[in-house]
Design an enzyme around this catalytic site. Structure first.
Site, PDB file in Angstrom:
ATOM      1  N   LYS C  76       0.845  -1.204   0.000  1.00 50.47           N
ATOM      2  CA  LYS C  76       0.000   0.000   0.000  1.00 50.47           C
ATOM      3  C   LYS C  76       0.877   1.249   0.000  1.00 50.47           C
ATOM      4  O   LYS C  76       1.857   1.331   0.759  1.00 50.47           O
ATOM      5  CB  LYS C  76      -0.889  -0.024   1.247  1.00 50.47           C
ATOM      6  CG  LYS C  76      -1.905   1.119   1.319  1.00 50.47           C
ATOM      7  CD  LYS C  76      -2.746   0.972   2.589  1.00 50.47           C
ATOM      8  CE  LYS C  76      -3.838   2.017   2.647  1.00 50.47           C
ATOM      9  NZ  LYS C  76      -4.683   1.852   3.872  1.00 50.47           N
ATOM     10  N   SER C 152      -9.416   1.639   3.084  1.00 45.22           N
ATOM     11  CA  SER C 152      -8.558   2.401   2.193  1.00 45.22           C
ATOM     12  C   SER C 152      -7.474   1.546   1.525  1.00 45.22           C
ATOM     13  O   SER C 152      -6.798   2.040   0.614  1.00 45.22           O
ATOM     14  CB  SER C 152      -7.895   3.533   2.972  1.00 45.22           C
ATOM     15  OG  SER C 152      -7.061   3.009   3.987  1.00 45.22           O
ATOM     16  N   SER C 176      -9.666  -0.486   7.346  1.00 45.29           N
ATOM     17  CA  SER C 176      -9.134  -0.367   5.984  1.00 45.29           C
ATOM     18  C   SER C 176      -8.404  -1.593   5.452  1.00 45.29           C
ATOM     19  O   SER C 176      -8.060  -1.633   4.271  1.00 45.29           O
ATOM     20  CB  SER C 176      -8.204   0.846   5.890  1.00 45.29           C
ATOM     21  OG  SER C 176      -8.943   2.028   5.904  1.00 45.29           O
TER      22      SER C 176
END
Lengths: 212, 61, 465
Positions: C76, C152, C176
């Site tokens: 990420k 996210s 997330s």
């Protein structure tokens, strides 16, 4: 042993006679065989403000349910509580994030030293009155601000701090403060005991009879 | 009577010195009472009355 | 080539495949579908192939670094890596922030022989909703490109589901990791707060943030966490305690394990009608594996969800305030609105959240005296259509934020589909630092079901090749 005298903000504004008494106490401490060196806590003018932000925020959380009864508290409590809502969560978190920076300053100042030395208070105790102000040399400030200026920063850093009587000014006690490394109370007691073996300030008694 | 969100929200944004668009401020005003009620509910947890905050703090850096 | 990390690791050792072949296969999927799915912000094809070749040479020479050796992973893009810049998918983040190079979690994966394929999409600074006005990809769900991946950790979720890597890193502040996991039909673990160090990761909410593994199976996540877990003093919240043997506890049996179920149906207005039947079927599998199932009720549910959502906004705002003041419109619309909520929170209320948190921890600990694990739906519904996304609806649907306030380990495993064919997830929660029990339950469930092995139709042909 070496002790770092904290120059700058913590002693730059003082009642003149309190300042003179502090100089005398520094000399007495040096006379016990302690080497006094000058050190700095460069941003400690901010430490008290940061400390108060945290106090206000935590106080308000505790007292929220009672805020409606604010008039029932004394003036100091009411004004502290009344100020609290103006601290935002971001101010509180900013103060928490600054905390390690102040801790780091203390750590740097203590390099090569056993303890730091400051006045315990930069003014005399206030006269009891509706509005309590004290002389810090050339101007008057709220007694709370003067009283906490040298102390709240070390609540913020969590440092052990030992306050000891160091004389009388106008018949009222004045004191010095020794600040040590976290969990090193032992060194403060060693230094304090040496100072009190050489001086008698701690043996003075107020003129009020003990059993009036 | 709690403060009017239409007054409070713009005041808090001004105090924070952030300037969203008028449409965004309107959304924030509309959402404010719901969040205020949710936060008030935290004071209604009886066991929290004398509880300590869950904050990590250590005197040792 | 739609493999779990576990199966790929076995195939690498039998000579059935090589790390270079695995890596070339995932690169081919990304070449074909990344433009459509919005998985990557940066692809490190050359360095990935070099790392794969190195892994193959090491394995051939008898140097075995464990189950991640030679496995392609995605990171990420709020976590720093040696290969390139970190953007937090934002115009605002100072690009020099990522100059520190590998975050401890990335360094640990790399030392375990993992192949870093690239940096994956996120919601800007790990919060908000996709903003089409900003120059970043919109993550689309491999099961239905009209739908969002969730966030996210959007790119890691979508990328695992699409087969663009076999596992990856997400971060979880209000859900997330678990949210894209449930939306994309994969497994995602938010382990205990402090178990994995967060240094080298852009913060969102300091006291709620976790970096954790996302992959197809619980066993894959266990293999990753075994590498990721452990103390690092550069993260003040990192915990110094031994790491359990996560893989050793995967017996497939839940004999005598006490599991409390809370469907949480009254806590969302977005329950899909089929949720109850899907959840009941999942619980039946747990029972069939030997678990003793009872019904529980999570204490202070609404209050602790408030603590996480408002608390993380306050913490995020403390970090973002200077940039919100000077660059409001450089932030995406969803991100700036979610973070600016923090400007409206008084300090006393923030401290109160931290007091309620302790009350919650005590009550949850009392609940865990009677059960060993708690299961809930991860979300009340499947992925939301991209055309109708609102932050409030997302939060209303999610049952993840509660556990960020508490810090317990919580994992989402696929448990079936909505009638529209969108994945649903089962959230399995354990006592603090009892990740091994959570993995064991997820693994036992996945031994009995194959939801985690289903491939989206979009990539099925490529993956079968």
């Amino acid at each position: 042993m070496r002790v770092g005298r904290v120059r700058g903000h913590l002693e730059e504004e003082m009642h003149p006679a309190v300042a003179a008494a502090y100089e005398a106490a520094v000399a007495e401490l040096a006379a016990t065989g302690v080497e006094i060196v000058d050190v700095e806590l460069p941003t400690f003018d901010l430490a008290a403000a940061a400390g108060w932000w945290i106090i206000y925020a935590e106080m308000l959380s505790l007292h929220e349910g009672h805020a409606a009864f604010i008039e029932d508290r004394d003036e100091m409590g009411a004004s502290l509580l009344g100020a609290a809502p103006f601290v935002s969560a971001a101010d509180y978190l900013r103060a928490l994030r600054l905390r390690p920076l102040f801790q780091h300053e203390v750590e740097v100042a203590l390099e090569g030293c056993t303890a730091l030395l400051t006045p315990a208070m930069v003014a005399l105790p206030p006269v009891i009155a509706p509005e309590m102000f004290v002389d810090v040399g050339g101007r008057e400030v709220s007694w709370l601000e003067a009283g906490c200026r040298t102390q709240v920063p070390f609540n913020l850093t969590g440092s052990p701090a030992l306050v000891m009587p160091s004389g009388l000014v106008d018949g009222m006690p004045v004191s010095i403060q020794l600040v040590g490394r976290p969990r090193d109370e032992a060194s403060l007691f060693t230094l304090g005991a040496a100072y009190q073996r050489a001086t008698t300030h701690h043996l003075r008694r107020p003129p009020v009879p003990a059993h009036a | 009577m709690p403060a009017d969100p239409a007054v409070l929200v713009p005041a808090l944004l001004a105090a924070a010195d952030i300037t969203p668009s008028p449409e965004e401020v309107a959304i924030m005003i509309a959402e404010f009472p719901g969040r205020a009620a949710a936060l008030d509910a935290l004071y209604a947890v009886p066991e929290a009355r004398y509880e300590e905050p869950d904050l990590v703090y250590d005197a040792v850096l | 080539m739609y493999m779990t990390i576990t199966d790929a690791a076995a195939a690498l050792r039998t000579g059935e495949t090589t790390s270079v072949a695995l890596t070339e296969a995932v690169i081919a999927v990304a070449d074909a579908h990344d433009g459509e799915l919005g998985v990557f912000l940066a692809r490190y094809t050359d360095t990935a192939l070099a790392a794969a070749a190195k892994a193959d040479a090491e394995l051939a020479a008898g140097i075995d670094l464990g189950p991640l050796h030679g496995i392609p992973l995605g990171i990420k893009d709020i976590i720093a890596t040696d290969e390139g810049e970190t953007t937090a998918q934002s115009l605002v983040l100072d690009r020099s922030w990522g100059d520190m190079g590998d975050a401890p979690v990335v360094a640990r994966l790399r030392a375990a022989g993992a192949v870093i394929t690239g940096k994956t999409t996120t919601m800007e600074y790990a919060i908000g909703t996709p903003d089409p006005d900003k120059p970043f990809p919109i993550p689309r769900n491999p099961w239905s490109t009209e739908h969002w991946t969730g966030g996210s950790s959007s790119g890691t979720g979508g990328g695992v589901a699409a087969g663009m890597f076999l596992g990856g890193l997400g971060t979880d502040t209000g859900g997330s990791i678990r949210f894209p996991a449930t939306n994309c039909g994969i497994t995602g673990m938010k382990q205990t707060f402090g178990r994995v160090p967060k240094y080298g990761c852009v913060p969102l909410g300091y006291s709620f943030d976790h970096i954790g593994p996302m992959a197809r199976s619980a066993q894959d996540c266990a293999a990753m966490l075994a590498v990721l877990a452990g103390h690092d003093p550069r993260d003040a919240t990192s915990v110094d305690r031994p790491v359990d043997d996560y893989l050793g506890g995967l017996t497939g049996s839940l004999e005598g394990v006490r599991i409390g179920v809370d469907p949480l149906l009254t806590h969302s207005s977005q329950n899909v009608p089929e949720l109850t039947a899907v959840l009941d079927a999942a619980v039946a599998e747990l029972r069939a594996a030997g678990a003793v199932v009872s019904t529980v009720e999570l204490p202070l549910y609404a209050e602790l969800k408030t603590v996480t959502m408002v608390g993380l906004a306050a913490e995020a705002y403390a970090y973002h305030r200077p940039d919100l003041q000077s660059r409001w419109f450089d932030y995406g619309a969803g991100t700036r609105m979610a973070v600016a909520t923090g400007a409206l929170v008084p300090a006393g209320d923030y401290v109160q959240m931290q007091r309620v948190r302790r009350v919650g921890k005590r009550k949850v600990a009392e609940l865990f005296a009677d059960v060993d694990l708690i299961v809930t739906p991860t979300s009340a519904c499947g992925a939301a259509p991209l055309a109708k996304l609102t932050f409030d609806d997302i939060i209303d649907a999610l049952h993840t934020p509660y556990w960020n306030a508490m810090g317990n380990p919580a994992m989402s495993v696929p448990m079936g589909f909505t009638t529209d064919g969108l994945p649903l997830g089962l959230q399995i929660v354990g006592r603090p630092f009892e990740e091994a029990a959570v993995f064991a339950a997820g693994h036992a469930y996945q031994q009995r079901t194959d939801w985690h092995l289903r491939a989206p139709a979009l990539v099925a042909d490529l993956l079968a090749a």
